[in-house]
Design a protein around this motif. Structure first.
Motif, PDB file in Angstrom:
ATOM      1  N   ASP A  39     148.304  43.683 -88.465  1.00  0.00           N
ATOM      2  CA  ASP A  39     148.021  42.925 -87.181  1.00  0.00           C
ATOM      3  C   ASP A  39     149.356  41.885 -86.824  1.00  0.00           C
ATOM      4  N   GLU A  40     149.615  41.841 -85.508  1.00  0.00           N
ATOM      5  CA  GLU A  40     150.785  40.950 -85.509  1.00  0.00           C
ATOM      6  C   GLU A  40     150.346  40.176 -83.889  1.00  0.00           C
ATOM      7  N   LEU A  41     150.231  38.889 -84.043  1.00  0.00           N
ATOM      8  CA  LEU A  41     150.085  37.990 -82.852  1.00  0.00           C
ATOM      9  C   LEU A  41     151.221  37.427 -82.644  1.00  0.00           C
ATOM     10  N   TYR A  42     151.802  37.480 -81.077  1.00  0.00           N
ATOM     11  CA  TYR A  42     152.885  36.961 -80.718  1.00  0.00           C
ATOM     12  C   TYR A  42     152.916  36.002 -79.454  1.00  0.00           C
ATOM     13  N   TRP A  43     154.050  35.015 -79.394  1.00  0.00           N
ATOM     14  CA  TRP A  43     154.058  34.213 -78.042  1.00  0.00           C
ATOM     15  C   TRP A  43     155.327  34.183 -77.917  1.00  0.00           C
ATOM     16  N   PHE A  44     155.682  34.315 -76.348  1.00  0.00           N
ATOM     17  CA  PHE A  44     157.317  34.506 -75.971  1.00  0.00           C
ATOM     18  C   PHE A  44     157.233  33.432 -74.683  1.00  0.00           C
ATOM     19  N   LYS A  45     158.266  32.748 -74.575  1.00  0.00           N
ATOM     20  CA  LYS A  45     158.396  31.714 -73.250  1.00  0.00           C
ATOM     21  C   LYS A  45     160.071  31.918 -73.067  1.00  0.00           C
ATOM     22  N   HIS A 100     163.994  32.392 -63.867  1.00  0.00           N
ATOM     23  CA  HIS A 100     162.914  33.396 -64.044  1.00  0.00           C
ATOM     24  C   HIS A 100     162.027  32.315 -65.210  1.00  0.00           C
ATOM     25  N   ASP A 101     160.847  32.084 -64.777  1.00  0.00           N
ATOM     26  CA  ASP A 101     159.929  31.369 -65.664  1.00  0.00           C
ATOM     27  C   ASP A 101     158.654  32.533 -66.350  1.00  0.00           C
ATOM     28  N   LEU A 102     158.863  32.757 -67.423  1.00  0.00           N
ATOM     29  CA  LEU A 102     158.173  33.734 -68.024  1.00  0.00           C
ATOM     30  C   LEU A 102     157.363  33.468 -69.519  1.00  0.00           C
ATOM     31  N   GLU A 103     156.115  33.730 -69.385  1.00  0.00           N
ATOM     32  CA  GLU A 103     155.354  33.712 -70.441  1.00  0.00           C
ATOM     33  C   GLU A 103     154.726  34.935 -71.012  1.00  0.00           C
ATOM     34  N   GLN A 104     154.675  35.126 -72.205  1.00  0.00           N
ATOM     35  CA  GLN A 104     154.205  36.573 -72.572  1.00  0.00           C
ATOM     36  C   GLN A 104     153.190  36.244 -74.059  1.00  0.00           C
ATOM     37  N   LYS A 105     151.950  36.980 -74.212  1.00  0.00           N
ATOM     38  CA  LYS A 105     151.473  36.888 -75.323  1.00  0.00           C
ATOM     39  C   LYS A 105     150.973  38.118 -75.816  1.00  0.00           C
ATOM     40  N   GLY A 106     150.389  38.318 -76.851  1.00  0.00           N
ATOM     41  CA  GLY A 106     149.940  39.815 -77.134  1.00  0.00           C
ATOM     42  C   GLY A 106     149.573  39.928 -78.696  1.00  0.00           C
ATOM     43  N   ASN A 107     148.824  41.127 -78.787  1.00  0.00           N
ATOM     44  CA  ASN A 107     148.371  41.523 -80.329  1.00  0.00           C
ATOM     45  C   ASN A 107     148.545  43.036 -80.436  1.00  0.00           C
ATOM     46  N   ARG A 108     148.973  43.407 -81.333  1.00  0.00           N
ATOM     47  CA  ARG A 108     149.126  44.640 -82.059  1.00  0.00           C
ATOM     48  C   ARG A 108     148.379  44.804 -82.967  1.00  0.00           C
ATOM     49  N   VAL A 109     147.460  45.754 -83.252  1.00  0.00           N
ATOM     50  CA  VAL A 109     146.501  46.112 -84.309  1.00  0.00           C
ATOM     51  C   VAL A 109     146.617  47.532 -84.713  1.00  0.00           C
ATOM     52  N   GLY A 110     147.061  47.737 -85.916  1.00  0.00           N
ATOM     53  CA  GLY A 110     147.290  49.116 -86.455  1.00  0.00           C
ATOM     54  C   GLY A 110     146.868  49.419 -87.845  1.00  0.00           C
ATOM     55  N   ALA A 111     146.544  50.806 -88.039  1.00  0.00           N
ATOM     56  CA  ALA A 111     146.020  51.354 -89.512  1.00  0.00           C
ATOM     57  C   ALA A 111     146.927  52.425 -89.739  1.00  0.00           C
ATOM     58  N   ALA A 168     151.378  39.041 -69.533  1.00  0.00           N
ATOM     59  CA  ALA A 168     152.930  38.418 -69.028  1.00  0.00           C
ATOM     60  C   ALA A 168     152.515  37.568 -67.664  1.00  0.00           C
ATOM     61  N   ARG A 169     153.010  36.340 -67.714  1.00  0.00           N
ATOM     62  CA  ARG A 169     152.949  35.575 -66.528  1.00  0.00           C
ATOM     63  C   ARG A 169     154.215  35.128 -65.962  1.00  0.00           C
ATOM     64  N   TYR A 170     154.738  35.501 -64.784  1.00  0.00           N
ATOM     65  CA  TYR A 170     156.121  35.390 -64.450  1.00  0.00           C
ATOM     66  C   TYR A 170     156.141  34.791 -62.874  1.00  0.00           C
ATOM     67  N   THR A 171     157.194  33.810 -63.128  1.00  0.00           N
ATOM     68  CA  THR A 171     157.316  33.158 -61.728  1.00  0.00           C
ATOM     69  C   THR A 171     158.861  33.398 -61.139  1.00  0.00           C
ATOM     70  N   ASN A 172     159.086  33.887 -60.173  1.00  0.00           N
ATOM     71  CA  ASN A 172     160.167  34.171 -59.781  1.00  0.00           C
ATOM     72  C   ASN A 172     160.947  33.191 -58.827  1.00  0.00           C
ATOM     73  N   ILE A 173     161.895  32.509 -58.957  1.00  0.00           N
ATOM     74  CA  ILE A 173     162.480  31.515 -58.095  1.00  0.00           C
ATOM     75  C   ILE A 173     163.798  31.698 -57.752  1.00  0.00           C
ATOM     76  N   SER A 174     164.338  31.498 -56.380  1.00  0.00           N
ATOM     77  CA  SER A 174     165.622  31.956 -55.900  1.00  0.00           C
ATOM     78  C   SER A 174     165.781  31.454 -54.762  1.00  0.00           C
ATOM     79  N   ASN A 175     167.022  31.718 -54.164  1.00  0.00           N
ATOM     80  CA  ASN A 175     167.409  31.203 -52.897  1.00  0.00           C
ATOM     81  C   ASN A 175     167.494  32.364 -51.941  1.00  0.00           C
ATOM     82  N   SER A 176     166.886  33.607 -52.211  1.00  0.00           N
ATOM     83  CA  SER A 176     166.742  34.765 -51.607  1.00  0.00           C
ATOM     84  C   SER A 176     166.425  34.381 -50.144  1.00  0.00           C
TER      85      SER A 176
END
Length: 416
Positions: free
Chosen positions: A69-75, A105-116, A134-142
């Motif tokens: 099992d693997e739990l992860y969080w990324f910002k 780019h403002d990105l936050e991701q979390k997840g879980n991997r379960v395996g056997a 994943a939650r993502y906010t795009n900021i720009s001067n477009s």
């Protein structure tokens, strides 16, 4: 307990890459007197701030069963502010600078991997579930409407960033992904190993335009599979073959545009055959591979209404790669590889006129690449030197201009 392993990792990184976007060319050729000049604005910025936390657990429940099992969080907080396009006029001695881009780019991701992993007679079976959000906010001067300006080519006044377009949050995206997979490796005999794998992905995409308030959503799904076989010629030499089919979104899922949500996943197929050789006394290995890859349902232009983007394009590549590594003695090892690929569009139109690019080579795809590395290790220290060669490549799908081949030398000192 000896049969339970737990690993906790936290990683914080801050990067500030070079803010250099190349040198202008004339008729596809570098202007050597300009190659060391940076035309970016004085207060340009590229900055990546990443944080990662991961918890992994592995339990050998028995001789036949292992659970993982693997739990992860990324910002990630990332920022770009640069002038990225340069055009040289030799007669005026000026460089026209444009494409004033500011992107966040403002990105936050979390997840879980379960395996056997399961051992049953001559079978080695892996089964698992993968979830991420994943939650993502795009900021720009477009839409990047800043007009271009002229600089002295040899003595540029870099100036400071300026843009009439406000730097604002443009969209918020939420992406959920679920996947189930099953793989089996069957040792039929001492010589034959058969392999098969199956994976099903589900994607839920939701996006809100923060300027207009409009929303876009889509649910996508795809099934991937692979089958393969390995034949052992002797204890050090094997032949292998593999066929696989998969899928990809038409762009990065987390940053799809509202118009792209109407498209389905693209389809891919890869066939590969090869030979693997181990050197005596565990001194190294060598691999020779032949491959054939096709990707279909890529975005193209409607041949009747060129202003309309549709799915139906196709591109393919065939090639060969040779890689090898050899340990000369206890402290010195050499690694290298060389690859040749012939890539082309089988069916593809682009631009407002729907120009036909069939049989053309996709942009930025060199036919030849090669790497050569030498590693010298003493205790915890390792010194490495290498050469990386990239062949010439077209700068557009129209194949009207090329970047020349290049070779880069690297030197690395590592401890650990």
């Amino acid at each position: 307990r000896a049969d339970l392993k737990v690993d906790l990792t936290a990683d914080i990184a801050e990067q500030k890459p070079e803010r250099y976007f190349g040198t202008p060319v004339v008729d596809g050729q570098l202007v050597r007197s300009l190659r060391n000049t940076n035309y970016n604005v004085q207060d340009s910025d590229i900055q990546y701030k990443d944080k990662r936390v991961r918890a992994k657990a592995e339990w050998n429940a028995s001789d036949r069963l292992t659970l993982r099992d693997e739990l992860y969080w990324f910002k990630a907080d990332r920022h770009w502010r640069n002038a990225e396009a340069y055009s040289f006029d030799p007669r005026a001695g000026q460089v026209t600078r444009g494409d004033y881009l500011e992107i966040g780019h403002d990105l936050e991701q979390k997840g879980n991997r379960v395996g056997a992993d399961l051992k049953l007679a001559d079978h080695r079976i892996a089964i698992g579930w993968d979830f991420s959000e994943a939650r993502y906010t795009n900021i720009s001067n477009s839409p990047y409407g800043t007009p271009s300006n002229e600089l002295n080519a040899w003595n540029p006044d870099h100036g400071f960033w300026t843009s009439p377009d406000p730097y604002l949050p443009r969209s918020k995206t939420q992406l959920r992904q679920n996947a189930l997979y099953l793989e089996d490796a069957w040792q039929v005999s001492k010589q034959w190993l058969l392999m098969a794998g199956l994976r099903r992905d589900w994607y839920e995409f939701d996006q809100r335009n923060l300027i207009t308030g409009t929303t876009a959503a889509t649910d996508l799904g795809g099934t991937s599979w692979r089958v393969g076989a390995t034949y052992k010629l002797n204890e050090r030499s094997s032949l292998y073959a593999q066929l696989s089919r998969g899928h990809d979104p038409v762009g990065s899922l987390v940053s799809l545009s509202a118009s792209q949500t109407a498209f389905k996943l693209t389809r891919g197929r890869q066939a590969e055959i090869g030979w693997k050789q181990q050197w005596p006394d565990d001194r190294g290995e060598m691999t020779l591979a032949l491959f054939d890859i096709t990707k279909s349902d890529i975005i193209t232009r409607d041949p009747v209404r060129p202003a309309l983007s549709v799915q139906g394009g196709k591109q393919s590549s065939r090639g060969v790669e040779l890689g090898a590594g050899y340990k000369l003695n206890a402290v010195f090892r050499v690694d290298g590889n060389v690859a040749y690929v012939k890539a082309k569009f089988d069916e593809f139109r682009e631009g407002s006129s729907g120009a036909d690019r069939a049989v053309n080579c996709p942009e930025n795809v060199p036919a030849m690449t090669a790497n050569l590395w030498g590693h010298y290790r003493v205790g915890a220290w390792q010194a490495s030197v290498g050469l990386r060669h990239v062949g010439s490549q077209y700068t557009s799908n129209a194949n009207t201009a090329k970047l020349p081949r290049s070779t880069v030398a690297d030197a690395v000192l590592r401890w650990g």
